[in-house]
Scaffold this motif. Structure first.
Motif, PDB file in Angstrom:
ATOM      1  N   ARG A 114       0.781  -1.442   0.202  1.00 43.53           N
ATOM      2  CA  ARG A 114      -0.231  -0.233   0.174  1.00 43.53           C
ATOM      3  C   ARG A 114       0.768   1.015   0.709  1.00 43.53           C
ATOM      4  O   ARG A 114       0.471   1.812  -0.562  1.00 43.53           O
ATOM      5  CB  ARG A 114      -0.637   0.477   1.140  1.00 43.53           C
ATOM      6  CG  ARG A 114      -1.989  -0.811   1.040  1.00 43.53           C
ATOM      7  CD  ARG A 114      -2.954  -1.423   2.288  1.00 43.53           C
ATOM      8  NE  ARG A 114      -3.709  -2.088   1.613  1.00 43.53           N
ATOM      9  CZ  ARG A 114      -3.565  -3.128   2.183  1.00 43.53           C
ATOM     10  NH1 ARG A 114      -2.734  -3.956   2.514  1.00 43.53           N
ATOM     11  NH2 ARG A 114      -4.997  -4.166   1.653  1.00 43.53           N
ATOM     12  N   MET A 115       1.986   0.773   0.541  1.00 42.07           N
ATOM     13  CA  MET A 115       2.748   2.499   0.721  1.00 42.07           C
ATOM     14  C   MET A 115       3.750   2.388  -1.273  1.00 42.07           C
ATOM     15  O   MET A 115       4.066   3.198  -1.224  1.00 42.07           O
ATOM     16  CB  MET A 115       3.776   2.366   1.800  1.00 42.07           C
ATOM     17  CG  MET A 115       3.341   2.179   2.793  1.00 42.07           C
ATOM     18  SD  MET A 115       4.775   2.177   3.601  1.00 42.07           S
ATOM     19  CE  MET A 115       4.177   2.760   5.521  1.00 42.07           C
ATOM     20  N   GLY A 116       3.131   1.373  -1.650  1.00 38.26           N
ATOM     21  CA  GLY A 116       4.324   1.627  -3.171  1.00 38.26           C
ATOM     22  C   GLY A 116       5.397   1.060  -2.983  1.00 38.26           C
ATOM     23  O   GLY A 116       6.516   1.527  -3.705  1.00 38.26           O
ATOM     24  N   VAL A 117       6.299   0.550  -2.178  1.00 38.82           N
ATOM     25  CA  VAL A 117       7.352  -0.267  -1.442  1.00 38.82           C
ATOM     26  C   VAL A 117       7.866  -0.476  -2.313  1.00 38.82           C
ATOM     27  O   VAL A 117       6.936  -2.524  -2.841  1.00 38.82           O
ATOM     28  CB  VAL A 117       8.066  -0.247   0.170  1.00 38.82           C
ATOM     29  CG1 VAL A 117       9.457  -0.471   0.364  1.00 38.82           C
ATOM     30  CG2 VAL A 117       7.144   0.431   0.309  1.00 38.82           C
ATOM     31  N   ALA A 118       8.956  -0.552  -2.796  1.00 39.34           N
ATOM     32  CA  ALA A 118       9.619  -2.045  -3.882  1.00 39.34           C
ATOM     33  C   ALA A 118      10.728  -3.068  -3.071  1.00 39.34           C
ATOM     34  O   ALA A 118      11.232  -2.696  -2.175  1.00 39.34           O
ATOM     35  CB  ALA A 118       9.528  -1.180  -4.813  1.00 39.34           C
ATOM     36  N   PRO A 119      10.234  -4.684  -3.171  1.00 40.77           N
ATOM     37  CA  PRO A 119      11.236  -5.165  -2.827  1.00 40.77           C
ATOM     38  C   PRO A 119      12.969  -5.172  -3.120  1.00 40.77           C
ATOM     39  O   PRO A 119      13.501  -4.229  -4.045  1.00 40.77           O
ATOM     40  CB  PRO A 119      10.884  -6.165  -2.963  1.00 40.77           C
ATOM     41  CG  PRO A 119       9.545  -5.963  -3.895  1.00 40.77           C
ATOM     42  CD  PRO A 119       9.749  -4.799  -4.540  1.00 40.77           C
ATOM     43  N   ALA A 120      13.334  -5.532  -1.879  1.00 44.01           N
ATOM     44  CA  ALA A 120      15.499  -5.547  -2.953  1.00 44.01           C
ATOM     45  C   ALA A 120      16.296  -6.787  -2.525  1.00 44.01           C
ATOM     46  O   ALA A 120      15.199  -7.713  -1.550  1.00 44.01           O
ATOM     47  CB  ALA A 120      16.254  -4.580  -1.883  1.00 44.01           C
TER      48      ALA A 120
END
Length: 270
Positions: A258-264
């Protein structure tokens, strides 16, 4: 006097044998419980396509950002009741979709009425793209602090204690500031306290959809969520439990989506 001790010696020998048997039974029981726990973690790792980390490599990805069992060793009362140094014991690594996840377990020995007890916590970590450093804490109304004193009504971050207000390692290293984010009065502001080094960025991340998810998952998430150095992590009391750990992981991943954070890639992946 010698005759007295001669008559008493068989009783003392029996008592010593019973005490030894009690310690042996406790040791045997603990070993059996530990083997069952390792077997459960191994089985869980198998269903997730992951692995149980060797104990020598069990330190959390975020070990340099937050020491193990911090909540059990903070404050004078906790320190006086601590018998052993807190340590990381084991960890489970797996992927959940595109996300790299690590769930680690830590322990510490504490003073108990009948000797000592071992307290545990498990830490859930997710590798993410770089975000503004932030801590999200559930507000805790009432209760006592680590000194055993009643918490003040205005102690808005009591669930995380001083840890929430404490400047994170990476922010302090860069000489940054640490602020509480102001939210409009309402359900979110009543339930959560948010601290960050970049209030404007965090206000954009915590939009209405995201804050609604936090409210829905409030009691399933760790009491404090840390966002720092490409990691999102939080701890919960007790050992890793196959029946509930994945629910907590999914609640955190739902928040990141929901925050629009991308995996790494995780730190251990280089």
């Amino acid at each position: 006097m010698d005759e007295y001790w001669i008559r008493l010696s068989p009783l003392l020998a029996i008592m010593a044998a019973l005490i030894g048997l009690l310690f042996w039974w406790r040791w045997r029981s603990d070993r059996k419980e530990e083997r069952a726990h390792v077997d459960a973690l191994t089985a869980l790792a198998g269903t997730l396509g992951g692995r149980v980390v060797d104990p020598a490599e069990s330190a959390a990805w975020s070990a340099g950002l937050l020491a193990p069992m911090r909540g059990e060793t903070d404050g004078l009362v906790n320190r006086l009741g601590t018998v052993s140094r807190p340590r990381f014991d084991t960890a489970l690594e797996f992927r959940r979709g595109e996300w790299s996840v690590r769930v680690g377990e830590a322990s510490v020995k504490k003073v108990a009425q009948n000797g000592t007890r071992t307290d545990h916590e498990h830490r859930i970590e997710v590798a993410t793209s770089r975000l503004a450093p932030m801590r999200i804490s559930r507000r805790n109304h009432g209760g006592t602090n680590s000194w055993g004193r009643p918490r003040r009504a205005d102690d808005i971050s009591a669930q995380g204690g001083e840890l929430v207000r404490e400047v994170p390692v990476t922010v302090a290293a860069e000489g940054g500031q640490w602020h509480r984010v102001a939210f409009p009065p309402g359900p979110f502001d009543a339930q959560f306290a948010v601290f960050t080094g970049d209030p404007a960025a965090v206000s954009r991340l915590l939009d209405p959809e995201t804050t609604e998810h936090l409210l829905d998952q409030a009691h399933g998430l760790p009491s404090v969520l840390h966002f720092e150095a490409g990691l999102v992590f939080g701890t919960r009391p007790g050992r890793i439990g196959p029946g509930h750990t994945l629910d907590v992981v999914d609640a955190i991943l739902g928040l990141l989506d929901r925050m629009g954070v991308a995996p790494a890639r995780p730190p251990s992946a280089g």
